[in-house]
Design a protein around this motif. Sequence first.
Motif, PDB file in Angstrom:
ATOM      1  N   ASN A  14     -13.033 -12.763 -12.251  1.00 27.83           N
ATOM      2  CA  ASN A  14     -12.103 -11.650 -12.182  1.00 27.83           C
ATOM      3  C   ASN A  14     -10.968 -11.983 -11.228  1.00 27.83           C
ATOM      4  O   ASN A  14     -11.171 -12.587 -10.168  1.00 27.83           O
ATOM      5  CB  ASN A  14     -12.807 -10.377 -11.698  1.00 27.83           C
ATOM      6  N   ASN A  15      -9.749 -11.557 -11.593  1.00 25.35           N
ATOM      7  CA  ASN A  15      -8.577 -11.759 -10.748  1.00 25.35           C
ATOM      8  C   ASN A  15      -7.981 -10.388 -10.466  1.00 25.35           C
ATOM      9  O   ASN A  15      -7.515  -9.706 -11.393  1.00 25.35           O
ATOM     10  CB  ASN A  15      -7.555 -12.643 -11.457  1.00 25.35           C
ATOM     11  N   ASP A  16      -8.004  -9.958  -9.212  1.00 23.44           N
ATOM     12  CA  ASP A  16      -7.624  -8.598  -8.854  1.00 23.44           C
ATOM     13  C   ASP A  16      -6.329  -8.570  -8.060  1.00 23.44           C
ATOM     14  O   ASP A  16      -6.010  -9.500  -7.312  1.00 23.44           O
ATOM     15  CB  ASP A  16      -8.731  -7.930  -8.037  1.00 23.44           C
ATOM     16  N   ALA A  17      -5.599  -7.473  -8.232  1.00 23.72           N
ATOM     17  CA  ALA A  17      -4.379  -7.213  -7.467  1.00 23.72           C
ATOM     18  C   ALA A  17      -4.215  -5.709  -7.371  1.00 23.72           C
ATOM     19  O   ALA A  17      -4.932  -4.943  -8.028  1.00 23.72           O
ATOM     20  CB  ALA A  17      -3.166  -7.855  -8.134  1.00 23.72           C
ATOM     21  N   SER A  18      -3.282  -5.271  -6.547  1.00 22.62           N
ATOM     22  CA  SER A  18      -3.027  -3.841  -6.420  1.00 22.62           C
ATOM     23  C   SER A  18      -1.554  -3.601  -6.138  1.00 22.62           C
ATOM     24  O   SER A  18      -0.826  -4.514  -5.736  1.00 22.62           O
ATOM     25  CB  SER A  18      -3.885  -3.216  -5.311  1.00 22.62           C
ATOM     26  N   ALA A  19      -1.118  -2.370  -6.368  1.00 20.62           N
ATOM     27  CA  ALA A  19       0.250  -1.960  -6.085  1.00 20.62           C
ATOM     28  C   ALA A  19       0.210  -0.544  -5.529  1.00 20.62           C
ATOM     29  O   ALA A  19      -0.710   0.230  -5.821  1.00 20.62           O
ATOM     30  CB  ALA A  19       1.106  -2.012  -7.342  1.00 20.62           C
ATOM     31  N   ASN A  20       1.190  -0.197  -4.709  1.00 17.73           N
ATOM     32  CA  ASN A  20       1.240   1.117  -4.084  1.00 17.73           C
ATOM     33  C   ASN A  20       2.382   1.951  -4.632  1.00 17.73           C
ATOM     34  O   ASN A  20       3.486   1.442  -4.857  1.00 17.73           O
ATOM     35  CB  ASN A  20       1.406   0.989  -2.563  1.00 17.73           C
ATOM     36  N   LEU A  21       2.113   3.220  -4.830  1.00 13.20           N
ATOM     37  CA  LEU A  21       3.132   4.204  -5.187  1.00 13.20           C
ATOM     38  C   LEU A  21       3.295   5.143  -3.998  1.00 13.20           C
ATOM     39  O   LEU A  21       2.319   5.712  -3.508  1.00 13.20           O
ATOM     40  CB  LEU A  21       2.707   5.008  -6.414  1.00 13.20           C
ATOM     41  N   THR A  22       4.516   5.310  -3.512  1.00 21.19           N
ATOM     42  CA  THR A  22       4.803   6.236  -2.416  1.00 21.19           C
ATOM     43  C   THR A  22       5.394   7.510  -3.002  1.00 21.19           C
ATOM     44  O   THR A  22       6.407   7.467  -3.707  1.00 21.19           O
ATOM     45  CB  THR A  22       5.780   5.611  -1.412  1.00 21.19           C
ATOM     46  N   ILE A  23       4.749   8.635  -2.722  1.00 24.24           N
ATOM     47  CA  ILE A  23       5.110   9.916  -3.333  1.00 24.24           C
ATOM     48  C   ILE A  23       5.503  10.895  -2.235  1.00 24.24           C
ATOM     49  O   ILE A  23       4.810  11.018  -1.218  1.00 24.24           O
ATOM     50  CB  ILE A  23       3.927  10.484  -4.144  1.00 24.24           C
ATOM     51  N   SER A  24       6.618  11.573  -2.429  1.00 25.95           N
ATOM     52  CA  SER A  24       7.098  12.597  -1.491  1.00 25.95           C
ATOM     53  C   SER A  24       7.178  13.944  -2.200  1.00 25.95           C
ATOM     54  O   SER A  24       7.647  14.029  -3.335  1.00 25.95           O
ATOM     55  CB  SER A  24       8.486  12.227  -0.940  1.00 25.95           C
ATOM     56  N   CYS A  25       6.701  14.980  -1.521  1.00 24.29           N
ATOM     57  CA  CYS A  25       6.717  16.337  -2.080  1.00 24.29           C
ATOM     58  C   CYS A  25       7.340  17.301  -1.068  1.00 24.29           C
ATOM     59  O   CYS A  25       7.149  17.143   0.144  1.00 24.29           O
ATOM     60  CB  CYS A  25       5.297  16.821  -2.397  1.00 24.29           C
ATOM     61  N   GLN A  26       8.067  18.315  -1.568  1.00 19.84           N
ATOM     62  CA  GLN A  26       8.619  19.386  -0.739  1.00 19.84           C
ATOM     63  C   GLN A  26       8.310  20.728  -1.386  1.00 19.84           C
ATOM     64  O   GLN A  26       8.361  20.852  -2.617  1.00 19.84           O
ATOM     65  CB  GLN A  26      10.145  19.245  -0.574  1.00 19.84           C
ATOM     66  N   GLY A  27       7.973  21.724  -0.575  1.00 19.54           N
ATOM     67  CA  GLY A  27       7.675  23.050  -1.098  1.00 19.54           C
ATOM     68  C   GLY A  27       7.297  24.000   0.019  1.00 19.54           C
ATOM     69  O   GLY A  27       7.597  23.758   1.196  1.00 19.54           O
ATOM     70  N   VAL A  28       6.584  25.037  -0.338  1.00 18.16           N
ATOM     71  CA  VAL A  28       6.168  26.045   0.628  1.00 18.16           C
ATOM     72  C   VAL A  28       5.086  25.465   1.524  1.00 18.16           C
ATOM     73  O   VAL A  28       4.116  24.891   1.024  1.00 18.16           O
ATOM     74  CB  VAL A  28       5.656  27.304  -0.101  1.00 18.16           C
ATOM     75  N   PRO A  29       5.220  25.591   2.847  1.00 22.95           N
ATOM     76  CA  PRO A  29       4.192  25.062   3.751  1.00 22.95           C
ATOM     77  C   PRO A  29       2.808  25.588   3.410  1.00 22.95           C
ATOM     78  O   PRO A  29       2.626  26.763   3.101  1.00 22.95           O
ATOM     79  CB  PRO A  29       4.655  25.552   5.126  1.00 22.95           C
ATOM     80  N   GLY A  30       1.832  24.690   3.418  1.00 23.94           N
ATOM     81  CA  GLY A  30       0.454  25.060   3.179  1.00 23.94           C
ATOM     82  C   GLY A  30       0.042  25.128   1.733  1.00 23.94           C
ATOM     83  O   GLY A  30      -1.149  25.267   1.425  1.00 23.94           O
ATOM     84  N   VAL A  31       0.981  25.042   0.820  1.00 26.29           N
ATOM     85  CA  VAL A  31       0.648  25.122  -0.602  1.00 26.29           C
ATOM     86  C   VAL A  31      -0.081  23.855  -1.054  1.00 26.29           C
ATOM     87  O   VAL A  31       0.223  22.752  -0.615  1.00 26.29           O
ATOM     88  CB  VAL A  31       1.926  25.344  -1.437  1.00 26.29           C
ATOM     89  N   GLN A  32      -1.050  24.037  -1.944  1.00 29.60           N
ATOM     90  CA  GLN A  32      -1.784  22.912  -2.516  1.00 29.60           C
ATOM     91  C   GLN A  32      -1.015  22.329  -3.705  1.00 29.60           C
ATOM     92  O   GLN A  32      -0.470  23.070  -4.529  1.00 29.60           O
ATOM     93  CB  GLN A  32      -3.166  23.375  -2.995  1.00 29.60           C
ATOM     94  N   VAL A  33      -0.987  21.014  -3.778  1.00 28.36           N
ATOM     95  CA  VAL A  33      -0.293  20.326  -4.869  1.00 28.36           C
ATOM     96  C   VAL A  33      -1.280  19.392  -5.562  1.00 28.36           C
ATOM     97  O   VAL A  33      -2.028  18.675  -4.900  1.00 28.36           O
ATOM     98  CB  VAL A  33       0.909  19.513  -4.363  1.00 28.36           C
ATOM     99  N   THR A  34      -1.274  19.437  -6.878  1.00 30.98           N
ATOM    100  CA  THR A  34      -2.048  18.481  -7.670  1.00 30.98           C
ATOM    101  C   THR A  34      -1.072  17.479  -8.280  1.00 30.98           C
ATOM    102  O   THR A  34      -0.096  17.883  -8.933  1.00 30.98           O
ATOM    103  CB  THR A  34      -2.838  19.180  -8.782  1.00 30.98           C
ATOM    104  N   VAL A  35      -1.327  16.202  -8.053  1.00 27.84           N
ATOM    105  CA  VAL A  35      -0.427  15.144  -8.520  1.00 27.84           C
ATOM    106  C   VAL A  35      -1.212  14.221  -9.446  1.00 27.84           C
ATOM    107  O   VAL A  35      -2.346  13.846  -9.152  1.00 27.84           O
ATOM    108  CB  VAL A  35       0.125  14.342  -7.326  1.00 27.84           C
TER     109      VAL A  35
END
Length: 291
Positions: free
Chosen positions: A11-32
């Motif tokens: 097996n040959n493995d690698a990885s990559a990162n996604l950087t995600i930014s969210c803005q909204g009402v403080p304390g609100v739950q977000v499903t991504v």
Amino acid sequence: MNFGTVSTARNNDASANLTISCQGVPGVQVTVCIFVNEGVPAGMAPRRMGNNAGAFMAYDLYANAARTQLIGPVGRNYDIFYTFLSLSITGSAQFNLSVYGRVPPGQNLPAAYRYENAMSQGFLRYVFAAPLAGASSGENCRDGVAYPFASAGQSVFDFGGAQARVADNCVISLASDLDFGTVTQLDASRDATALIKLRCATDTDWLVTLSIGLNPTVNGFRQMAYNGNFLGYALYKDPAFLFPWGDTQVNGVAGSGENEDVTLTVYGRVFPQPVSVPGTYSDTVTVTLTY
């Protein structure tokens, strides 16, 4: 996602990162949730990288480090790659998601040229929960559906694709002895054969040469030795004993790998010659595989 130089044996493995930014009402739950299209060349389970020479390398993208949950395109029947987060008191959040890749073993992969899956379109879908409500489900995120007093949306991004190389690779699995047997006199030629077995990655050019042995040559012929006495012999590439097998590119044996075993025959001949001292005459010849 760069797999670097891959091996066809593991097996040959690698990885990559996604950087995600969210803005909204403080304390609100977000499903991504994240989706990645097939890219070019197309293919799913497995995805494919191409080398622009008609060959393809199978690979896949996964949502977890154990590499059991595939990441698929939007609208396809794959498990949902999703996560939850809460917005801070500033009404924002930034976090990283890892995408895990794997190139499986056992593929017949030519070593020539780099393999690539061209840039794929990715989809980030999200659902902001209603105030004081819990996070939305992964299915809500996948479908882009929000509960009352909540919101949903999506963002398109370019997933940078995948790339890998296959190393030129060769191995010798057999180099048998060349045994001329036992004789009482050498008034006629004595012939024997030995085998060399090798395997090289597809499209890997190779060359097999044979050293002159441990003893000085005489008139271009190798010599076997016993207690300071010598017997002349020669090694050939053909059963007609026309083409000597030597230690240079010119008089070696060459080929191109197909990821299959290749068996070469060494044809040996001891010439008619006087034998003044009986004994076991031998020499050591080194087989060199260059690729």
